[in-house]
Design a protein around this motif. Structure first.
Motif, mmCIF file in Angstrom:
data_model
loop_
_atom_site.group_PDB
_atom_site.id
_atom_site.type_symbol
_atom_site.label_atom_id
_atom_site.label_comp_id
_atom_site.label_asym_id
_atom_site.label_seq_id
_atom_site.Cartn_x
_atom_site.Cartn_y
_atom_site.Cartn_z
ATOM 1 N N GLY A 147 -7.762 -7.200 -7.831
ATOM 2 C CA GLY A 147 -9.054 -6.537 -8.011
ATOM 3 C C GLY A 147 -9.673 -6.064 -6.714
ATOM 4 N N GLY A 148 -8.900 -5.966 -5.652
ATOM 5 C CA GLY A 148 -9.453 -5.664 -4.342
ATOM 6 C C GLY A 148 -9.466 -4.194 -4.011
ATOM 7 N N ARG A 149 -9.398 -3.944 -2.700
ATOM 8 C CA ARG A 149 -9.607 -2.584 -2.200
ATOM 9 C C ARG A 149 -8.489 -1.631 -2.559
ATOM 10 N N ALA A 150 -7.302 -2.147 -2.920
ATOM 11 C CA ALA A 150 -6.143 -1.267 -3.115
ATOM 12 C C ALA A 150 -6.148 -0.574 -4.460
ATOM 13 N N LEU B 166 0.816 -1.206 0.000
ATOM 14 C CA LEU B 166 0.000 0.000 0.000
ATOM 15 C C LEU B 166 0.854 1.263 0.000
ATOM 16 N N SER B 167 1.702 1.422 1.020
ATOM 17 C CA SER B 167 2.523 2.637 1.126
ATOM 18 C C SER B 167 3.513 2.747 -0.010
ATOM 19 N N GLY B 168 3.871 1.622 -0.629
ATOM 20 C CA GLY B 168 4.886 1.636 -1.680
ATOM 21 C C GLY B 168 4.386 2.034 -3.038
ATOM 22 N N ARG B 169 3.144 2.482 -3.125
ATOM 23 C CA ARG B 169 2.580 2.850 -4.423
ATOM 24 C C ARG B 169 2.357 4.356 -4.468
ATOM 25 N N ASN B 170 2.722 4.968 -5.591
ATOM 26 C CA ASN B 170 2.690 6.415 -5.731
ATOM 27 C C ASN B 170 1.306 6.882 -6.189
ATOM 28 N N PRO B 171 0.602 7.666 -5.365
ATOM 29 C CA PRO B 171 -0.723 8.153 -5.785
ATOM 30 C C PRO B 171 -0.677 8.978 -7.064
ATOM 31 N N ALA B 172 0.475 9.634 -7.330
ATOM 32 C CA ALA B 172 0.586 10.449 -8.549
ATOM 33 C C ALA B 172 0.518 9.583 -9.803
ATOM 34 N N LEU B 173 0.813 8.286 -9.662
ATOM 35 C CA LEU B 173 0.755 7.386 -10.804
ATOM 36 C C LEU B 173 -0.582 6.655 -10.881
ATOM 37 N N GLN B 174 -1.355 6.711 -9.815
ATOM 38 C CA GLN B 174 -2.602 5.953 -9.781
ATOM 39 C C GLN B 174 -3.607 6.453 -10.821
#
Length: 304
Positions: free
Chosen positions: A80-83, A44-52
């Motif tokens: 396909g889940g909550r993340a 979770l923390s390792g994913r960049n929201p700017a790329l989402q």
């Protein structure tokens, strides 16, 4: 401790110019991308929201790296889940062996996702362009080199390293497969210009996405100890030969420095002049604590 006191620290401002440039280049490269392969150490923390934002436009595969170091009891992400994941998730250990079964899954999975998704202006093209994205130091270049060795029997095509910031610009396309004809594009690791909170930044720092010295090895070691205790991961007690678990970092670092002979000579100014003294090297002990965690010597831990 019930909670960790960050003491007003803020690591959210670390956004080098090459990251801003890289993010602009990546957004342009998205126009030619058929699929995104996202690498991450932390679910979770390792994913960049700017790329989402881009992940809803193109099919994508999330590849969780170093799963051999993760706590098997903690499974916060599912396909396909909550993340906010795309159509597929691949979990893998480090890319130590090119004949590992997981690298074999990536190309067929990408080809299947592209075949089942609209390609718009690229519908007539037989080649697949894949953009590899992720925060710094998660092994994007290693992934490209592994797939290239596996499918083309070729040597590495892009530089890799054990610290963030090796790739500083979006590179040209690199062929990784002949059938189907597939090209991957390496990209620089990009952090958001402002992290959501300091704790997220601390988790990224523990996994090597932010240079240690920017955060401070001492506070990183203390946060790591807090996390291990919170998750009841007491492998460090046996590993360092402690009598019991520690709630604060100073006793642990003192024990490590004494048992490992980590000392440093310092000059002390006194009324009669300079005096050389030998003192315990707490920074060296803190760095060793972080290195043992990253190597899995303290047990299998998932930070999220």
């Amino acid at each position: 401790r019930e909670r960790f006191e960050f003491g007003g620290r803020d690591v959210a401002s670390w956004f080098p110019r090459h990251m801003a440039k890289g993010l602009r280049q990546m957004r342009l490269a998205l126009r030619r991308a058929d699929c995104l392969v996202e690498r991450s150490h932390i679910p979770l923390s390792g994913r960049n929201p700017a790329l989402q934002e881009a992940l809803g436009i193109r099919p994508h595969v999330l590849v969780l790296n170093k799963m051999d170091l993760a706590d098997p009891r903690r499974q916060p992400v599912s396909a396909g889940g909550r993340a906010g994941l795309g159509a597929a998730v691949v979990s893998q250990a480090a890319w130590a062996q090119s004949d590992s079964p997981v690298p074999l899954q990536v190309v067929p999975m990408v080809a299947r996702l592209v075949a089942n998704s609209p390609r718009y202006h690229r519908a007539e093209s037989s080649e697949h362009n894949i953009l590899v994205i992720g925060v710094p130091n998660v092994g994007k270049s290693s992934l490209i080199n592994s797939l290239r060795r596996l499918h083309l029997k070729k040597g590495k095509a892009t530089a890799v390293g054990g610290e963030p910031g090796i790739t500083k610009a979006v590179l040209s396309r690199i062929q990784v497969c002949e059938k189907p004809l597939m090209y991957l594009v390496d990209t620089p690791g990009v952090l958001p210009p402002r992290l959501g909170d300091v704790e997220t930044g601390m988790k990224l720092a523990l996994c090597g996405a932010i240079h240690d010295h920017l955060v401070g090895e001492d506070v990183m070691a203390d946060y790591l100890l807090y996390t291990l205790n919170k998750q009841q991961q007491f492998g460090y007690v046996q590993h360092y030969g402690l009598g019991q678990a520690c709630d604060h970092i100073e006793p642990l670092l003192k024990h490590m420095a004494l048992s490992q002979g980590r000392t440093q000579k310092v000059k002390v100014l006194t009324g009669t002049g300079n005096v050389n003294m030998t003192m315990l090297n707490y920074p060296a002990a803190a760095y060793e604590f972080l290195r043992d965690f990253r190597a899995g010597r303290l047990g299998r831990v998932t930070l999220d």
